[in-house]
Design an enzyme around this catalytic site. Structure first.
Site, short mmCIF file in Angstrom:
data_model
loop_
_atom_site.label_atom_id
_atom_site.label_comp_id
_atom_site.label_asym_id
_atom_site.label_seq_id
_atom_site.Cartn_x
_atom_site.Cartn_y
_atom_site.Cartn_z
CE1 TYR A 250 -6.05 -1.15 -3.73
CE2 TYR A 250 -8.68 -0.27 -2.96
CZ TYR A 250 -7.00 -0.32 -2.36
OH TYR A 250 -6.62 -0.69 -1.72
N PRO A 251 -8.75 -4.58 -7.48
CG PRO A 251 -8.98 -5.46 -9.37
CD PRO A 251 -9.65 -4.25 -8.66
CG MET A 252 -3.87 -5.40 -4.05
SD MET A 252 -2.35 -3.72 -3.14
CE MET A 252 -1.05 -3.97 -3.87
CG ASN A 253 -1.95 -8.36 -10.53
OD1 ASN A 253 -2.14 -9.04 -9.78
ND2 ASN A 253 -1.82 -7.73 -10.96
CE LYS A 254 3.03 -6.04 -2.24
NZ LYS A 254 1.42 -5.34 -1.30
CG HIS B 123 1.76 -0.52 2.71
ND1 HIS B 123 1.31 0.18 1.50
CD2 HIS B 123 -0.23 -1.31 2.51
CE1 HIS B 123 -0.25 0.12 0.98
NE2 HIS B 123 -0.32 -0.95 1.25
#
Length: 250
Positions: free
Chosen positions: A145-149, A172
């Site tokens: 999966y891709p993610m951003n902050k 985390h």
């Protein structure tokens, strides 16, 4: 201005997702279909030789659900090598029957959020080298999966101080360590390379572990306040010697 995190960068990464055009493939005579599958097998067996020379790696998975049928993940020392692989793949006869559904361009990344101070060259550290230039596991299952902050008026990761981000990333990371031995994780950075900032690729022999770790991390402040996610892709490993069965049409 907040201090930017420094990164160590390893192999370049290309995730390619395809759906099989079964309707068109069904019209191909069996002998021709067998030939194009054999050509596909030979191509992937040839690209896999980099593993023995420790100059890259790759993984092939059968994706569950209608987002895709196949995931091809390639790791190489140079971005242009990924271009070459994709270009040569597109010339294969099987490519006429594989519909691109998603792709992700990135680079294996380690940040300095949890790193201690040292005069050592990190690229000479065996543990770090193994993470930057990994030998991928042959686990039964994969999750990508891709993610951003997040960065908006209420919560902006990039406006936090380095100390605040280090504390959040430490907490985390403590959750992730609980899954050591159950999940193998690879983080790839994609700022300036793709539409999200990071790609996350997880391997496990127990697919349920993906649900458990992602759910538990939802309650972590780093994720709850600052995490934004794209689509999730989950699949089971497929070996090239299983291609004849996979592409078989009765």
């Amino acid at each position: 201005m907040s201090q930017a995190a420094e990164t160590l960068d390893g192999w370049y990464s290309l995730h390619l997702f395809y759906a099989v055009d079964w309707a068109s493939l069904r019209l191909v005579p069996k002998d021709e279909r067998d030939a194009l599958v054999t050509e596909f097998q030979s191509f992937l067996e040839n690209t896999a030789t980099v593993r023995s020379s420790k100059s890259g790696d790759q993984a092939i998975y059968n994706i569950t659900g209608q987002k895709a049928d196949l995931l091809l993940w390639f790791l190489r020392p140079e971005m242009k090598s990924l271009n070459h692989i994709e270009n040569e793949f597109n010339k294969l006869r099987i490519a006429d029957f594989l519909i691109p559904t998603y792709s992700y361009v990135s680079v294996i990344e380690l940040s300095n959020y949890l790193a201690g101070k040292s005069d050592e060259d990190p690229y000479e550290n065996p543990h770090i080298k193994a993470r930057l230039y990994p030998e991928l596991p042959h686990s039964d299952y994969i999750c990508f999966y891709p993610m951003n902050k997040r960065r908006n008026e209420t919560y902006n990761w990039y406006m936090l101080t380095m100390e605040e981000r280090q504390k959040l990333m430490y907490d985390h990371g403590m959750i992730g360590r609980k899954y050591a031995g159950k999940i193998k994780q690879f983080i790839t950075g994609s700022v300036g390379f793709d539409d999200f900032e990071w790609g996350v690729t997880l391997f496990s022999d127990d697919v349920l572990q993906f649900k458990k770790i992602v759910y538990e991390m939802r309650f972590d402040e780093t994720t709850a306040r600052y995490g934004e996610f794209g689509s999730f892709f989950v699949g089971h490993i497929i070996n090239t010697n299983e291609f004849n069965q996979f592409f078989a049409i009765s």
